[in-house]
Design a protein around this motif. Structure first.
Motif, short mmCIF file in Angstrom:
data_model
loop_
_atom_site.label_atom_id
_atom_site.label_comp_id
_atom_site.label_asym_id
_atom_site.label_seq_id
_atom_site.Cartn_x
_atom_site.Cartn_y
_atom_site.Cartn_z
N SER A 51 0.85 -1.18 0.00
CA SER A 51 0.00 0.00 0.00
C SER A 51 0.89 1.23 0.00
N HIS A 52 0.68 2.11 -0.99
CA HIS A 52 1.42 3.37 -1.15
C HIS A 52 2.81 3.15 -1.75
N PRO A 53 2.91 3.14 -3.06
CA PRO A 53 4.19 2.90 -3.73
C PRO A 53 5.22 4.00 -3.49
N CYS A 54 4.78 5.20 -3.08
CA CYS A 54 5.73 6.31 -2.90
C CYS A 54 6.72 6.06 -1.78
N THR A 55 6.43 5.12 -0.89
CA THR A 55 7.41 4.78 0.16
C THR A 55 7.83 3.32 0.07
N ALA A 56 7.81 2.77 -1.14
CA ALA A 56 8.28 1.40 -1.37
C ALA A 56 9.65 1.38 -2.04
N PHE A 57 9.81 2.16 -3.11
CA PHE A 57 11.03 2.10 -3.91
C PHE A 57 12.26 2.56 -3.15
N ASP A 58 12.09 3.52 -2.23
CA ASP A 58 13.26 4.06 -1.54
C ASP A 58 13.93 3.04 -0.63
N LYS A 59 13.30 1.92 -0.38
CA LYS A 59 13.86 0.89 0.50
C LYS A 59 14.70 -0.14 -0.26
N TRP A 60 14.80 0.01 -1.58
CA TRP A 60 15.48 -0.99 -2.41
C TRP A 60 16.40 -0.29 -3.40
N ARG A 61 17.62 -0.79 -3.50
CA ARG A 61 18.61 -0.22 -4.42
C ARG A 61 18.44 -0.78 -5.83
N ASP A 62 18.22 -2.08 -5.91
CA ASP A 62 18.03 -2.76 -7.19
C ASP A 62 16.78 -3.63 -7.07
N ILE A 63 15.92 -3.56 -8.09
CA ILE A 63 14.63 -4.25 -8.04
C ILE A 63 14.45 -5.07 -9.30
N PRO A 64 14.28 -6.40 -9.16
CA PRO A 64 14.05 -7.22 -10.35
C PRO A 64 12.72 -6.87 -11.02
N VAL A 65 12.74 -6.83 -12.33
CA VAL A 65 11.52 -6.74 -13.13
C VAL A 65 11.23 -8.15 -13.62
N VAL A 66 10.01 -8.64 -13.40
CA VAL A 66 9.71 -10.04 -13.69
C VAL A 66 8.56 -10.17 -14.67
N ASP A 67 8.54 -11.30 -15.36
CA ASP A 67 7.38 -11.63 -16.20
C ASP A 67 6.33 -12.34 -15.33
N GLU A 68 5.29 -12.82 -15.93
CA GLU A 68 4.20 -13.41 -15.15
C GLU A 68 4.56 -14.78 -14.58
N ASP A 69 5.68 -15.37 -15.02
CA ASP A 69 6.19 -16.61 -14.41
C ASP A 69 7.24 -16.32 -13.35
N ARG A 70 7.40 -15.06 -13.00
CA ARG A 70 8.38 -14.60 -12.01
C ARG A 70 9.81 -14.91 -12.43
N ARG A 71 10.05 -14.78 -13.73
CA ARG A 71 11.41 -14.84 -14.26
C ARG A 71 11.90 -13.41 -14.49
N VAL A 72 13.15 -13.16 -14.17
CA VAL A 72 13.69 -11.81 -14.23
C VAL A 72 13.96 -11.42 -15.68
N VAL A 73 13.39 -10.29 -16.09
CA VAL A 73 13.57 -9.80 -17.46
C VAL A 73 14.26 -8.43 -17.47
N GLY A 74 14.62 -7.93 -16.32
CA GLY A 74 15.29 -6.65 -16.22
C GLY A 74 15.52 -6.30 -14.75
N VAL A 75 16.22 -5.22 -14.52
CA VAL A 75 16.46 -4.74 -13.16
C VAL A 75 16.32 -3.23 -13.15
N LEU A 76 15.56 -2.71 -12.19
CA LEU A 76 15.48 -1.28 -11.97
C LEU A 76 16.49 -0.87 -10.93
N HIS A 77 17.18 0.21 -11.18
CA HIS A 77 18.09 0.79 -10.18
C HIS A 77 17.48 2.09 -9.70
N THR A 78 17.43 2.33 -8.40
CA THR A 78 16.82 3.54 -7.87
C THR A 78 17.88 4.56 -7.44
N HIS A 79 17.51 5.83 -7.46
CA HIS A 79 18.42 6.92 -7.11
C HIS A 79 17.82 7.73 -5.97
N PHE A 80 17.86 7.20 -4.76
CA PHE A 80 17.38 7.92 -3.59
C PHE A 80 18.57 8.38 -2.75
#
Length: 396
Positions: A367-396
């Motif tokens: 609940s509330h994505p505005c305080t979710a991303f700042d807790k993670w440096r690198d976040i896997p992007v997954v397909d619907e089978d939960r296989r990693v298809v990319g990685v997001l890097h955050t700049h907080f």
């Protein structure tokens, strides 16, 4: 982008991987290369949300400058800009610096900037042709911008009990006159934020005041030929497009809804305008956290290894969605409820008839994505089978 032992959730005690290598290998998050808790972004949901908001803005004649402070993730910025976003919004000068260094062409700072160091940089960006604008709600703010070398500014109208912004139209005119008269300062429009108001009547009344402010500034000759008029959080953007529609053709109308890119399973699921006007579009929750059950010490109670360091909790607690057993079998999480979070523990109320044992995984919506991303440096992007298809890097 290099991912190594510093990246929470990725299990790399030796060596490192790049985002490109992970995307090429498409590892399952359950395959041993990740550990718990783990925040992931569902690619299909994000793509659907970006397309939905781009279509919504086109349909209603608005430009889109989504609030980048939600994610501070360049991969998502690029996707939003490719989908037609006019620019991006931020909350601070530091975030504006990040976006400009990433090459974002137009940046709105949804705040007054008073720090001379930041104002001097903003003046230099404007002098070099960069479109970086910020809000002012005081003559002092205008004078600070002028003293630092100038700026592009929007006068901000607030509301009683709200956040920033002048409280009356007379004050709006006063600040606008100061901006027009301050050497080096360029008044480019008027702005506001309705997101803290509790009901539609209050939102509509405030937005009508914003329109009235625009009309007064126009009559007084204080606005440029095509001024910006901007508003729009993620809870009332339908009212923004409705109440500001009459300004089409006379102003560049800009919506700033930031949480829409990932939506959620809590705060915005209940408040999204698309729940009120489903024919106008829909959004899909794109963020989920997988956490392992660490203990089931007494009947009706289980502890999962996820806490305030990992999940947002300011606008509602995480929502259990699925149980995954050790053998990979999945079942509904109905009957589970999060009651509280510690730094690294989630307390789960376990209903009658629900079996939950140490080692099980639970998929949580947030609940509330505005305080979710700042807790993670690198976040896997997954397909619907939960296989990693990319990685997001955050700049907080």
């Amino acid at each position: 982008m290099t991912i190594d032992w510093r990246s929470k959730g990725f299990w790399l005690p030796h060596g490192a991987r790049t985002a490109e290598q992970l995307a090429a290998d498409r590892p399952s998050i359950f395959g041993g290369g990740f550990t718990w808790p783990l925040l992931v972004v569902r690619r299909a949901a994000v793509e659907a949300n970006i397309a939905a908001m781009a279509a919504y803005c086109r349909r209603h004649g608005f430009d889109f400058a989504p609030h980048a402070k939600t994610t501070m993730a360049p991969g998502l910025f690029d996707a939003q800009l490719r989908a037609g976003a006019w620019g991006l919004t931020v909350a601070t000068a530091n975030q504006a610096l990040v976006l400009r260094r990433l090459g974002v062409p137009r940046v709105l700072i949804a705040n007054q900037v008073l720090d001379h160091t930041a104002l001097s940089w903003l003046a230099a960006e404007s002098a070099a042709g960069g479109e970086v604008s910020f809000q002012v709600d005081s003559v002092a703010g205008v004078r600070a911008a002028g003293a630092a070398g100038g700026a592009r500014v929007l006068v901000e109208l607030g509301h009683p009990g709200g956040r920033t912004g002048v409280r009356t139209l007379d004050e709006l005119v006063e600040v606008a006159r100061a901006a027009v008269g301050e050497p080096g300062v360029e008044l480019v429009g008027v702005t506001g934020y309705e997101g803290q108001l509790a009901d539609q009547a209050g939102v509509d009344a405030y937005l009508d005041d914003l329109v009235a402010g625009f009309e007064r500034l126009t009559r007084d000759g204080l606005l440029p030929e095509q001024p910006i008029v901007s508003a729009g959080g993620s809870a009332w953007f339908d009212r923004v497009t409705d109440r500001l529609a009459g300004l089409a053709g006379r102003a560049r109308l800009i919506l700033r809804s930031g949480a829409s890119v990932t939506h959620d399973d809590g705060f915005y699921r209940e408040r999204t305008p698309f729940a009120r006007v489903p024919a106008d579009g829909s959004l899909v929750a794109a963020l989920e956290i997988w956490a392992q059950v660490l203990s089931a010490p007494e009947p009706g109670l289980a502890l999962a290894g996820m806490g305030k360091r990992d999940a947002p909790f300011d606008e509602g607690l995480p929502v259990p969605l699925e149980i995954r057993r050790g053998d990979g079998a999945a079942s509904s999480a109905e009957g589970l409820r999060v009651t509280r979070l510690n730094d690294h523990h989630t307390y789960l109320e376990v209903g009658d008839g629900v079996e939950l044992v140490p080692g099980d995984l639970v998929r949580f919506g947030i609940s509330h994505p505005c305080t979710a991303f700042d807790k993670w440096r690198d976040i896997p992007v997954v397909d619907e089978d939960r296989r990693v298809v990319g990685v997001l890097h955050t700049h907080f």
